[in-house]
Design a protein around this motif. Structure first.
Motif, short mmCIF file in Angstrom:
data_model
loop_
_atom_site.label_atom_id
_atom_site.label_comp_id
_atom_site.label_asym_id
_atom_site.label_seq_id
_atom_site.Cartn_x
_atom_site.Cartn_y
_atom_site.Cartn_z
N TRP A 1 -7.93 0.16 -8.20
CA TRP A 1 -9.01 1.14 -8.30
C TRP A 1 -9.68 1.36 -6.95
N SER A 2 -9.86 0.30 -6.18
CA SER A 2 -10.49 0.43 -4.86
C SER A 2 -9.66 1.31 -3.94
N VAL A 3 -8.38 1.06 -3.90
CA VAL A 3 -7.50 1.86 -3.04
C VAL A 3 -7.44 3.30 -3.53
N PHE A 4 -7.43 3.49 -4.84
CA PHE A 4 -7.41 4.85 -5.38
C PHE A 4 -8.69 5.61 -5.02
N ILE A 5 -9.84 4.97 -5.14
CA ILE A 5 -11.10 5.62 -4.77
C ILE A 5 -11.11 5.95 -3.29
N TYR A 6 -10.61 5.03 -2.49
CA TYR A 6 -10.51 5.29 -1.05
C TYR A 6 -9.56 6.46 -0.78
N TYR A 7 -8.47 6.53 -1.52
CA TYR A 7 -7.49 7.62 -1.39
C TYR A 7 -8.14 8.97 -1.70
N VAL A 8 -8.95 9.02 -2.73
CA VAL A 8 -9.60 10.26 -3.12
C VAL A 8 -10.70 10.63 -2.13
N ALA A 9 -11.41 9.64 -1.59
CA ALA A 9 -12.57 9.90 -0.73
C ALA A 9 -12.20 10.24 0.71
N VAL A 10 -11.12 9.69 1.22
CA VAL A 10 -10.77 9.87 2.63
C VAL A 10 -9.65 10.90 2.75
N PRO A 11 -9.88 11.96 3.53
CA PRO A 11 -8.83 12.98 3.66
C PRO A 11 -7.57 12.48 4.38
N GLU A 12 -7.72 11.69 5.42
CA GLU A 12 -6.58 11.13 6.16
C GLU A 12 -6.33 9.71 5.68
N PHE A 13 -5.38 9.55 4.80
CA PHE A 13 -5.12 8.23 4.20
C PHE A 13 -4.24 7.39 5.10
N GLY A 14 -3.28 7.97 5.77
CA GLY A 14 -2.43 7.24 6.70
C GLY A 14 -1.26 6.55 6.03
N GLY A 15 -0.35 6.09 6.87
CA GLY A 15 0.87 5.46 6.38
C GLY A 15 0.63 4.13 5.69
N TRP A 16 -0.20 3.28 6.29
CA TRP A 16 -0.47 1.97 5.68
C TRP A 16 -1.25 2.10 4.39
N GLY A 17 -2.07 3.12 4.30
CA GLY A 17 -2.79 3.36 3.05
C GLY A 17 -1.84 3.70 1.91
N HIS A 18 -0.85 4.53 2.21
CA HIS A 18 0.15 4.87 1.19
C HIS A 18 1.00 3.66 0.82
N VAL A 19 1.36 2.88 1.81
CA VAL A 19 2.14 1.66 1.53
C VAL A 19 1.33 0.71 0.64
N THR A 20 0.05 0.55 0.94
CA THR A 20 -0.81 -0.33 0.14
C THR A 20 -0.95 0.21 -1.28
N LEU A 21 -1.22 1.49 -1.40
CA LEU A 21 -1.40 2.09 -2.71
C LEU A 21 -0.15 1.95 -3.57
N TRP A 22 1.00 2.28 -3.02
CA TRP A 22 2.22 2.22 -3.82
C TRP A 22 2.68 0.79 -4.05
N SER A 23 2.39 -0.12 -3.14
CA SER A 23 2.71 -1.53 -3.38
C SER A 23 1.88 -2.07 -4.53
N LEU A 24 0.60 -1.75 -4.55
CA LEU A 24 -0.24 -2.18 -5.67
C LEU A 24 0.21 -1.52 -6.98
N PHE A 25 0.60 -0.27 -6.90
CA PHE A 25 1.07 0.42 -8.10
C PHE A 25 2.31 -0.25 -8.66
N VAL A 26 3.27 -0.54 -7.81
CA VAL A 26 4.51 -1.19 -8.26
C VAL A 26 4.23 -2.59 -8.79
N ALA A 27 3.34 -3.34 -8.12
CA ALA A 27 2.99 -4.69 -8.58
C ALA A 27 2.33 -4.62 -9.96
N ASN A 28 1.42 -3.69 -10.16
CA ASN A 28 0.78 -3.54 -11.46
C ASN A 28 1.76 -3.07 -12.53
N LEU A 29 2.66 -2.19 -12.14
CA LEU A 29 3.67 -1.72 -13.08
C LEU A 29 4.56 -2.88 -13.54
N ALA A 30 4.99 -3.70 -12.59
CA ALA A 30 5.82 -4.86 -12.94
C ALA A 30 5.04 -5.83 -13.82
#
Length: 95
Positions: A37-66
């Motif tokens: 949720w923290s990374v998602f809120i940061y994703y919505v709030a910040v226009p420039e998310f960056g490469g590491w932000g996407h890696v963090t978001l999708w890593s957390l997503f995959v971990a939660n999915l698993a």
């Protein structure tokens, strides 16, 4: 993004389903949900998310999915398999 938001709600509810039978798993999952949720809120709030932000978001997503799939397996499949094995072993003993 709509599917991701729906998944956030499902991932948030996963510890509630686990709480009665697998309390340790539920407590272990709570920090991942908070981080997601923290990374998602940061994703919505910040226009420039960056490469590491996407890696963090999708890593957390995959971990939660698993984790959610493992939890579903533990809640629904393992008791069914144990019941089938017990049923099979009692029928073998009867013959």
């Amino acid at each position: 993004m709509d599917v991701f938001l729906v998944y956030l709600f499902v991932a948030t509810a996963t510890p509630l389903f686990l709480w009665v039978e697998h309390r340790k798993w539920a407590v272990l999952h709570i920090p991942f949900v908070i981080a997601l949720w923290s990374v998602f809120i940061y994703y919505v709030a910040v226009p420039e998310f960056g490469g590491w932000g996407h890696v963090t978001l999708w890593s957390l997503f995959v971990a939660n999915l698993a984790f959610a799939h493992i939890a579903a397996f533990m809640l629904y499949a393992v008791p069914f398999i144990q019941k089938q094995r017990k049923k099979k072993s009692t029928t073998v003993k009867n013959f």
